[in-house]
Design a protein around this motif. Structure first.
Motif, mmCIF file in Angstrom:
data_model
loop_
_atom_site.group_PDB
_atom_site.id
_atom_site.type_symbol
_atom_site.label_atom_id
_atom_site.label_comp_id
_atom_site.label_asym_id
_atom_site.label_seq_id
_atom_site.Cartn_x
_atom_site.Cartn_y
_atom_site.Cartn_z
ATOM 1 N N ASN A 1 0.852 -1.195 0.000
ATOM 2 C CA ASN A 1 0.000 0.000 0.000
ATOM 3 C C ASN A 1 0.886 1.243 0.000
ATOM 4 O O ASN A 1 2.110 1.159 0.166
ATOM 5 C CB ASN A 1 -0.999 0.002 1.171
ATOM 6 N N ALA A 2 0.260 2.386 -0.211
ATOM 7 C CA ALA A 2 1.013 3.633 -0.369
ATOM 8 C C ALA A 2 1.737 4.029 0.909
ATOM 9 O O ALA A 2 2.889 4.471 0.872
ATOM 10 C CB ALA A 2 0.069 4.758 -0.808
ATOM 11 N N GLU A 3 1.061 3.886 2.057
ATOM 12 C CA GLU A 3 1.665 4.315 3.318
ATOM 13 C C GLU A 3 2.952 3.543 3.616
ATOM 14 O O GLU A 3 3.975 4.130 3.982
ATOM 15 C CB GLU A 3 0.679 4.128 4.473
ATOM 16 N N THR A 4 2.883 2.227 3.450
ATOM 17 C CA THR A 4 4.055 1.401 3.730
ATOM 18 C C THR A 4 5.181 1.686 2.749
ATOM 19 O O THR A 4 6.354 1.753 3.129
ATOM 20 C CB THR A 4 3.679 -0.090 3.670
ATOM 21 N N THR A 5 4.820 1.864 1.483
ATOM 22 C CA THR A 5 5.839 2.124 0.462
ATOM 23 C C THR A 5 6.541 3.455 0.708
ATOM 24 O O THR A 5 7.773 3.544 0.625
ATOM 25 C CB THR A 5 5.206 2.103 -0.940
ATOM 26 N N LEU A 6 5.796 4.499 1.044
ATOM 27 C CA LEU A 6 6.409 5.804 1.315
ATOM 28 C C LEU A 6 7.330 5.737 2.526
ATOM 29 O O LEU A 6 8.443 6.266 2.502
ATOM 30 C CB LEU A 6 5.317 6.852 1.524
ATOM 31 N N ALA A 7 6.868 5.076 3.597
ATOM 32 C CA ALA A 7 7.711 4.947 4.795
ATOM 33 C C ALA A 7 8.969 4.144 4.483
ATOM 34 O O ALA A 7 10.065 4.474 4.949
ATOM 35 C CB ALA A 7 6.929 4.277 5.913
ATOM 36 N N SER A 8 8.828 3.105 3.668
ATOM 37 C CA SER A 8 9.982 2.260 3.332
ATOM 38 C C SER A 8 10.988 3.013 2.457
ATOM 39 O O SER A 8 12.203 2.855 2.612
ATOM 40 C CB SER A 8 9.512 1.002 2.601
ATOM 41 N N LEU A 9 10.496 3.827 1.546
ATOM 42 C CA LEU A 9 11.404 4.625 0.707
ATOM 43 C C LEU A 9 12.192 5.599 1.574
ATOM 44 O O LEU A 9 13.401 5.778 1.363
ATOM 45 C CB LEU A 9 10.611 5.379 -0.358
ATOM 46 N N ILE A 10 11.523 6.220 2.520
ATOM 47 C CA ILE A 10 12.237 7.136 3.428
ATOM 48 C C ILE A 10 13.247 6.363 4.270
ATOM 49 O O ILE A 10 14.385 6.787 4.468
ATOM 50 C CB ILE A 10 11.233 7.879 4.325
ATOM 51 N N GLY A 11 12.830 5.189 4.766
ATOM 52 C CA GLY A 11 13.712 4.388 5.604
ATOM 53 C C GLY A 11 14.924 3.861 4.896
ATOM 54 O O GLY A 11 15.970 3.658 5.492
ATOM 55 N N SER A 12 14.798 3.634 3.562
ATOM 56 C CA SER A 12 15.914 3.050 2.811
ATOM 57 C C SER A 12 16.881 4.094 2.260
ATOM 58 O O SER A 12 17.911 3.752 1.701
ATOM 59 C CB SER A 12 15.370 2.200 1.659
ATOM 60 N N ILE A 13 16.547 5.378 2.426
ATOM 61 C CA ILE A 13 17.405 6.457 1.957
ATOM 62 C C ILE A 13 18.076 7.112 3.171
ATOM 63 O O ILE A 13 17.392 7.478 4.130
ATOM 64 C CB ILE A 13 16.604 7.524 1.179
#
Length: 208
Positions: free
Chosen positions: A194-206
Motif C-alpha cells: 500500500n502507499a503508506e508502507t511504500t512511502l515509509a519504506s522509501l524514506i527508511g531506505s534512503i
C-alpha cells in the motif's frame, strides 16, 4: 458541488472511530499505540510509537530520550523484523520507522551501524516484484501474482516456505481504539503493498 468523498467514501478506522466517540483521530490512535493488546500481564508500547517518539526526540536534540526509545525497539527486533505481542507477522512500516530512528542515532554516533544495516537489508527484500507467497489469516501459504503492485513494499510479512519474505495478514487488534466499531476490509483478496508502507519504506531506505 462535486465532492471526492462521494466517489471514494472510504475512511480509516481511526477517523471513523474518532467520529463516533467525539475524539480527535490522532489522539485516539496514539492512545491505542501506547496501550495495545498485551501478551500476558505486562503492558508494552507499540514499537511504532517508540520510533515516532524517538524521531521527534532526535529532531529536538533530546538524544538520551531518543536512545531510550531505540533500545525499546531493539528488544522487539529478532533479525527478521520488529515483533509485536498481538501478531505473529511482522509490520514493514514499523521496521521502516525503526530504521529512520536508528539512522539518526548512528549518524550522530550514538549507536553503531550494525543493527541499522541489518534492518535495511531486510527492508530491501520487502519490495514486491509481482509474485510471491501469501498467507491469509489462519490459512496456508499460497503463491500469488500481483503485477500491479510491482515496486511497492509489502505491508506485512513472515518467512515463506522458500525462505523469502512472504505477504501475511497483519491486522492490529486495537480494541481500545475501535471500541467495537470495526470495519470490513476495503478490498477483497490479498493486497501485498500500500502507499503508506511504500512511502515509509522509501524514506527508511534512503540515508537521512
Amino acid at each position: 458541488m462535486f465532492s471526492p468523498c462521494s466517489v471514494h467514501p472510504y475512511k480509516s478506522k481511526v477517523v471513523s472511530a474518532a467520529e463516533l466517540v467525539g475524539v480527535n483521530g490522532g489522539t485516539l490512535f496514539l492512545i491505542a499505540l501506547e496501550n495495545p493488546p498485551t501478551c500476558g500481564l505486562d503492558a508494552e508500547t507499540d514499537p511504532l510509537l517508540n520510533a515516532w517518539r524517538g524521531i521527534n526526540d532526535a529532531a529536538n536534540g533530546l538524544w538520551g530520550s531518543a536512545l531510550s526509545e531505540w533500545y525499546d525497539i531493539i528488544d522487539d527486533w529478532d533479525g527478521n523484523g520488529i515483533t509485536v505481542c498481538y501478531s505473529d507477522s511482522y509490520s514493514t512500516v514499523r521496521l521502516a520507522a525503526a530504521i529512520m530512528l536508528g539512522t539518526l542515532l548512528a549518524k550522530h554516533e550514538y549507536i553503531g551501524w550494525g543493527t541499522v544495516d541489518e534492518m535495511v537489508n531486510t527492508l530491501l527484500q520487502l519490495q514486491w516484484d509481482g509474485k510471491g507467497y501469501y498467507k491469509p489469516e489462519n490459512g496456508n501459504w499460497v503463491q500469488i501474482y500481483k503485477v500491479d503492485h510491482i515496486g511497492g513494499f509489502i505491508v506485512s510479512y513472515d518467512i515463506a516456505p522458500d525462505g523469502s519474505y512472504g505477504v501475511t495478514s497483519f491486522r492490529p487488534n486495537y480494541e481500545t481504539l475501535l471500541n467495537g466499531y470495526d470495519m470490513d476490509l476495503e478490498y477483497a483478496g490479498p493486497l501485498p503493498t500500500n502507499a503508506e508502507t511504500t512511502l515509509a519504506s522509501l524514506i527508511g531506505s534512503i540515508p537521512l
